[in-house]
Design a protein around this motif. Structure first.
Motif, mmCIF file in Angstrom:
data_model
loop_
_atom_site.group_PDB
_atom_site.id
_atom_site.type_symbol
_atom_site.label_atom_id
_atom_site.label_comp_id
_atom_site.label_asym_id
_atom_site.label_seq_id
_atom_site.Cartn_x
_atom_site.Cartn_y
_atom_site.Cartn_z
ATOM 1 N N GLN A 102 -8.850 -0.817 -0.532
ATOM 2 C CA GLN A 102 -9.529 -1.914 0.166
ATOM 3 C C GLN A 102 -10.914 -1.519 0.655
ATOM 4 N N SER A 129 0.826 -1.213 0.000
ATOM 5 C CA SER A 129 0.000 0.000 0.000
ATOM 6 C C SER A 129 0.855 1.255 0.000
ATOM 7 N N ASP A 166 -5.728 -1.506 -4.933
ATOM 8 C CA ASP A 166 -5.024 -1.990 -3.746
ATOM 9 C C ASP A 166 -5.893 -2.974 -2.967
ATOM 10 N N GLU A 167 -5.686 -4.239 -3.216
ATOM 11 C CA GLU A 167 -6.454 -5.316 -2.570
ATOM 12 C C GLU A 167 -7.953 -5.028 -2.535
HETATM 13 MG MG MG Z 1 -2.089 -2.853 2.092
#
Ligand code: MG
Ligand code: ADP
Length: 367
Positions: A88, A45, A163-164
């Motif tokens: 996320q 991240s 990001d994820e």
């Molecule tokens: Mg992360």
């Protein structure tokens, strides 16, 4: 087009004595997908925030379309407008689904009429076409993430950063969102950096993979290479290698190395053939993927050769792992194989039974 849309050189960011990010070299070619994988806390991240100019590095260069975007005179807002990020946790406003999806347009001075087709396409593919009028408040976590994905995609950014995006979605909605999202992204055809700690997502999506660990890129290579030829034990385990065996090269003939490994307690050492240039006296670790271990019934033994290793072993355990069964075989070393239920029945496999396992010399990777 083969040009690099993003290129990172000597990028460093130190938070405290415990963690520092240091990326020597990493790039993304235009219209390719780079997947960054790595465990929690490895710095994925942080790297995304640096790329998106949300944070300033201590030193280094990030080139975006050939321009160093860390320079003092660079218009950071103009650069950020060429990118879109999905985190996320979806960042949404308390209005309707539709308002949220078109939220980024005016900031970027993109006329609504220009995005109509894309809006239709992505809301349909992400299965939110029917809930555009609903309030964000009443959506599930999975639906909210679908909204933030659509919002990013209709902008048609030069670079899409994810990001994820599936990490915080409940298990049940995650499976369906994963398949919808991966399908959309595979067809999208633009430059994407996708962060995940799920190797299966990387397997499906990536052109290139960067493996991060403790703030560093441990391997950056085409997907196949990272899966077939992991650079070290950490990566091997991360990409699903189940068997790691230590051994000593005792001979090499025509690029087939003979590696001496343990034969088990009180037994003679045994030889594993590996296609490799490694020479005599080298201590090595052999990495074997579970899907490369072929099991044979004892009635029809295959022929052993320097191209095909054969081992006899006793099945220690058979465990369910979703689509496959994981079989642990004691061959003197511990060997793991994944097989289908069908093969288990066909071969009559059972714990305690002795079987023959085959591994091609060309499918073993040497670390
Ligand atoms: Mg992360
Ligand atoms: P990942 O996304 O791979 O899980 P992160 O980039 O979020 O990893 O975090 C990497 C490390 O940096 C962690 O140890 C985290 O605690 C630390 N970290 C992240 N952001 C900050 C910050 N703003 N200040 C201090 N430490 C941070």
């Amino acid at each position: 087009m083969d040009s690099k849309i993003i290129e990172i050189k000597g990028l460093e960011k130190k938070y405290n004595s415990k963690f520092s990010l240091s990326v020597d070299g990493l790039y993304l070619k235009s219209n390719k997908i780079l997947t960054i994988i790595g465990p929690n806390g490895s710095g994925k991240s942080t790297l995304i925030r640096l790329l998106n100019l949300l944070e300033k590095p201590d030193r280094g260069v990030i080139s975006f379309e050939g321009e160093n975007i860390l320079g003092e005179r660079v218009d950071k807002f103009a650069i950020r407008k060429k990118m879109a990020v999905v985190f996320q946790e979806p960042l949404l406003f308390n209005t309707s689904v539709y308002s949220n999806i078109i939220m980024g347009l005016s900031f970027r001075k993109i006329p609504l009429i220009e995005v109509n087709e894309r809006l239709q396409y992505f809301t349909e593919k992400l299965k939110i076409g029917d809930i555009l009028g609903r309030s964000i408040k009443n959506l599930s976590g999975g639906e909210k993430q679908r909204v933030s994905l659509a919002r990013a995609l209709i902008l048609d950014p030069k670079l899409l950063l994810l990001d994820e995006p599936l990490a915080n979605i409940d298990q049940q909605s995650r499976e369906s969102l994963r398949s919808d999202l991966l399908e959309v992204l595979k067809k999208y055809g633009k430059s994407i950096i996708y962060v995940t700690h799920d190797r299966n997502e990387a397997m499906v999506l990536a052109d290139y993979i960067a493996v991060m660990n403790e703030g560093r890129i441990e391997q950056f290579a085409p997907k196949e290479e990272v899966f077939r030829r992991p650079a070290n034990e950490f990566i091997a385990k991360f990409v699903g290698v189940e068997t790691l065996i230590e051994g000593l090269v005792v001979r090499n003939s025509e690029n087939v190395a003979e590696v001496e490994v343990s034969g088990g307690k009180g037994k003679d050492k045994q030889i594993i053939y590996v296609v490799s240039e490694a020479t005599k006296k080298n201590k090595v670790t052999l990495a074997i993927r579970p899907e490369d271990v072929i099991l044979y019934s004892m009635d029809i033994p295959p022929r052993k050769s320097s191209a095909m290793n054969l081992f006899q072993g006793k099945i220690n355990s058979i465990r369910n792992i979703g689509m496959f069964k994981k079989i642990e075989i004691d061959c003197g070393f511990n060997l793991i194989s994944f097989v289908t239920q069908n093969s288990i029945e066909r071969l009559g496999l059972d714990a305690g039974k002795t079987i023959t396992a085959g591994i091609k010399a060309s499918s073993i990777h040497m670390l």
